[in-house]
Design an enzyme around this catalytic site. Sequence first.
Site, PDB file in Angstrom:
ATOM      1  N   ASP A  97       7.555 -35.271  58.202  1.00  0.00           N
ATOM      2  CA  ASP A  97       7.891 -34.579  56.964  1.00  0.00           C
ATOM      3  C   ASP A  97       9.377 -34.838  56.827  1.00  0.00           C
ATOM      4  O   ASP A  97      10.186 -34.231  57.543  1.00  0.00           O
ATOM      5  CB  ASP A  97       7.600 -33.079  57.073  1.00  0.00           C
ATOM      6  CG  ASP A  97       7.853 -32.374  55.751  1.00  0.00           C
ATOM      7  OD1 ASP A  97       8.962 -32.535  55.215  1.00  0.00           O
ATOM      8  OD2 ASP A  97       6.957 -31.686  55.247  1.00  0.00           O
ATOM      9  N   HIS A  98       9.748 -35.758  55.941  1.00  0.00           N
ATOM     10  CA  HIS A  98      11.143 -36.223  56.003  1.00  0.00           C
ATOM     11  C   HIS A  98      12.160 -35.128  55.662  1.00  0.00           C
ATOM     12  O   HIS A  98      13.325 -35.226  56.012  1.00  0.00           O
ATOM     13  CB  HIS A  98      11.361 -37.508  55.178  1.00  0.00           C
ATOM     14  CG  HIS A  98      11.541 -37.289  53.710  1.00  0.00           C
ATOM     15  ND1 HIS A  98      10.498 -37.224  52.841  1.00  0.00           N
ATOM     16  CD2 HIS A  98      12.646 -37.134  52.952  1.00  0.00           C
ATOM     17  CE1 HIS A  98      10.954 -37.025  51.608  1.00  0.00           C
ATOM     18  NE2 HIS A  98      12.263 -36.970  51.655  1.00  0.00           N
ATOM     19  N   HIS A 126       6.777 -30.352  52.155  1.00  0.00           N
ATOM     20  CA  HIS A 126       8.234 -30.183  52.202  1.00  0.00           C
ATOM     21  C   HIS A 126       8.687 -28.748  51.884  1.00  0.00           C
ATOM     22  O   HIS A 126       9.532 -28.181  52.582  1.00  0.00           O
ATOM     23  CB  HIS A 126       8.924 -31.125  51.213  1.00  0.00           C
ATOM     24  CG  HIS A 126       8.566 -32.564  51.390  1.00  0.00           C
ATOM     25  ND1 HIS A 126       8.381 -33.150  52.615  1.00  0.00           N
ATOM     26  CD2 HIS A 126       8.362 -33.553  50.486  1.00  0.00           C
ATOM     27  CE1 HIS A 126       8.076 -34.434  52.447  1.00  0.00           C
ATOM     28  NE2 HIS A 126       8.054 -34.693  51.175  1.00  0.00           N
TER      29      HIS A 126
HETATM   30  O1  LIG Z   1       7.951 -37.102  49.866  1.00  0.00           O
HETATM   31  C1  LIG Z   1       8.416 -37.231  48.756  1.00  0.00           C
HETATM   32  O2  LIG Z   1       9.710 -36.966  48.562  1.00  0.00           O
HETATM   33  C2  LIG Z   1      10.428 -37.517  47.457  1.00  0.00           C
HETATM   34  C3  LIG Z   1      11.711 -36.692  47.311  1.00  0.00           C
HETATM   35  O3  LIG Z   1      12.467 -36.805  48.484  1.00  0.00           O
HETATM   36  P1  LIG Z   1      14.044 -36.531  48.472  1.00  0.00           P
HETATM   37  O4  LIG Z   1      14.437 -36.688  49.895  1.00  0.00           O
HETATM   38  O5  LIG Z   1      14.647 -37.549  47.548  1.00  0.00           O
HETATM   39  O6  LIG Z   1      14.230 -35.146  47.944  1.00  0.00           O
HETATM   40  C4  LIG Z   1       9.608 -37.492  46.190  1.00  0.00           C
HETATM   41  O7  LIG Z   1      10.263 -38.250  45.186  1.00  0.00           O
HETATM   42  C5  LIG Z   1       8.247 -38.087  46.426  1.00  0.00           C
HETATM   43  O8  LIG Z   1       7.453 -37.944  45.271  1.00  0.00           O
HETATM   44  C6  LIG Z   1       7.561 -37.431  47.588  1.00  0.00           C
HETATM   45  O9  LIG Z   1       6.393 -38.182  47.928  1.00  0.00           O
END
Ligand SMILES: O=C1O[C@H](COP(=O)(O)O)[C@@H](O)[C@H](O)[C@H]1O
Length: 510
Positions: A179-180, A242
Site C-alpha cells: 500500500d504505497h 490507502h
Molecule cells: O494507488 C493509487 O494511488 C494514486 C495516487 O497516489 P499518490 O501517491 O499520487 O497520492 C491514484 O492516482 C491511483 O488512482 C491509485 O490507484
Amino acid sequence: MEPTTFILFGATGDLAKRKIYPALYNLFIDQKLPESFSLIGLGRREWSDETFQANVEQSLHEFSRREAADSIKIKQFVQAFRFSMLDIGRKEDYEKLLQLVEKREQELGIPQNRLFYLSVGPEFFEPIAANIQASGLGSTQGWKRLVIEKPFGHDLQSARELQENLSKSFMEDEVYRIDHYLGKPMVQGLETLRATNPVLQALLKNRYISNVQITANETVGVEERAGYYDHVGALRDMFQNHMLQLLMMTAIQLPHDSTIDQMREKKKQVVKALEPIRKQDVSLNIIRGQYQEGSIKGLPPAAGYTSEPGIAPDSMNETFIAAKLQIEDYFWKGVPFYIRTGKRMKEKSTRIVIEFKDPLTQLGAASKDSSLQPNLLVIEMSPDESITLQLNMNDPQHKGEIKPANIELHSSRADLPEAYENLIYDAINGDATYFAHWDEVELSWQWVQPILEAFEENLVPLYPYAAGSYGPAEADELLAKDGHHWLFDSKDEQNKESKQDSTAYSLVTP
Ligand SMILES: O=C1O[C@H](COP(=O)(O)O)[C@@H](O)[C@H](O)[C@H]1O
Ligand SMILES: NC(=O)C1=CN([C@@H]2O[C@H](COP(=O)(O)OP(=O)(O)OC[C@H]3O[C@@H](n4cnc5c(N)ncnc54)[C@H](OP(=O)(O)O)[C@@H]3O)[C@@H](O)[C@H]2O)C=CC1
C-alpha cells in the site's frame, strides 16, 4: 544486507518503469541495495538482456527523482539485470526461470534468497503463486517473499478467496502487500511524532479533539487506466486501502519502539472499532460523486468522466467519495473522522488535519470570541511534506488583537525517498511493518462491503461535481450538519483569511 534475487513479474509494464526501477536505482545510489543483488525481469516480450537493460536505463532518465546522468553508475546498476520470457500460464516457462535463477545464484555465489515481485494485474496473483510453488522456485534454501501490488480483491469474498489461494504457496509472514501510502515518509513518521512527543500524545484523544479530516485529492483524471478504473472507482481504488490505512496510522496509540506485532494488533483494533455502517444508512454518512467537465487552475476544460476514452457513457462509477466514520474506542469515541478522496479536484493535496476543541466554549465562557481560530495540527504529505501547528497569539502590531500563527516544520532535504524506495528497501530486508497485513485488509473490506452493495443497488445518489472543484456540495454538507467544514482547502475562506493575517513561523528541520 542479505544477498537477494529480485524476480519481477511485469518487468515490461508501466509500474515497473515509473516506480520500481527508479526506486531500485535510488537505493543503489544510496548504497541501500545488497552488495550481491540480481534482478530477473519477466514478460511475454522477446527481449534480450541488453534490450531490457536499455529499457530500464530509459525509465531512469524519465522517472528517477535523481537525475540519472552518471552513465558509469547506471551501467553498474543495470549489469545485475537479466530478462527471461515468461507467459504466466505456461508451466515450462517457470522451469526455464528456475534454471536461470539457479544459474545466477551459482555465478554470484549467493544463497537462495528470492523475492518475487508481482507487478501484474490482480487476476495473475493466484496462478503465479501456484506456479512458483509447483515449479520448485519456491522451495528455496534461503528465504522467499511475495510482494503483491494492489488491488487485493474486488470485495470481501474475492479478497478472502485470493488470500486462501495465496496461503497455499506462501505463509502470511512471507506476503508483503504493497500500500504505497504506507511508504510515504510522513506516514511512516506519524507514529514517532506522537510516541516521542508527550505534548502531542497527551492531546490526541477525544477529550481535546473536535474532529479529524483526512484528504487525498488529485487533479488528474482517469488517465489511461479506464479499463481498470471504471470497474473499481474511488471506493476500491483509494478508500478501502490507502484512506483506511491513513485512518489506522492516525488513530493508533503505541509506545515508542513498539514491535511490528504490536503495531499490527493496534491497527487491527482500530478497524475493528469502526462503527459499522448499515447498507440502508450508507447515504447518511457517505457521499459519492463523479466529475463533469471543468477547468483546473485556468487550464482548458478537462473532459467529464463519462466522455473520457474507454469509459462507458452511462457509467455510474464514482470518482469522488467523502465519508464520516466513528471509532468506538476509549481514545476516539465521539470524534468524527471525515475522509475524502477524488480525482480532477482543484488541487493535489494529501493531508491529515486534526482540529482541537475550543476549551473556552467548553468551559462555558460568556461569549465565544469569533476571531479565535481553532488550534490545528496539519500533516501534509503531498505535494509538499510538512507539519503545521496553528496557534492563537497576540498580534504585536495591534495590541489586544488575537491572530492565528502557523508554526510550520518542513525538512530541509528536498530529496526525500519516495514511497516505493522505502517499501522495496523494507521488503528486501524482511521488514513488513509498513505492509498491509491480511487481518487489516479483511477488516477493511468487511467495513466497506455494505457501501459497495449500496452503490451497486443505487441506494446512494451519485452527485456530479465540476472538474477543478472540491467535489459535490453534499460533501460540505456532511460536515456542516455537525458544525464543521473542510479545513485548509484554499477555498476555506476563514482559513485563507487567517493565513493571510497570520504570523508564520517556518522552521526547517535538519
Ligand atoms: O494507488 C493509487 O494511488 C494514486 C495516487 O497516489 P499518490 O501517491 O499520487 O497520492 C491514484 O492516482 C491511483 O488512482 C491509485 O490507484
Ligand atoms: N501503473 C501504476 O501506476 C500502478 C499500478 N498498480 C498495479 O500494478 C500492477 C501492474 O500495473 P501496470 O504496470 O500499470 O500494468 P501494465 O499493463 O502496464 O503491465 C502489465 C505487465 O504484465 C505483464 N503481463 C501481462 N500479461 C502477461 C502474461 N500473460 N504473461 C506474462 N506477463 C504478462 C506485461 O508484460 P508483457 O506485455 O511483456 O507480457 C506487463 O509487463 C497492477 O496490479 C496494477 O493494479 C498499482 C499502483 C499504481
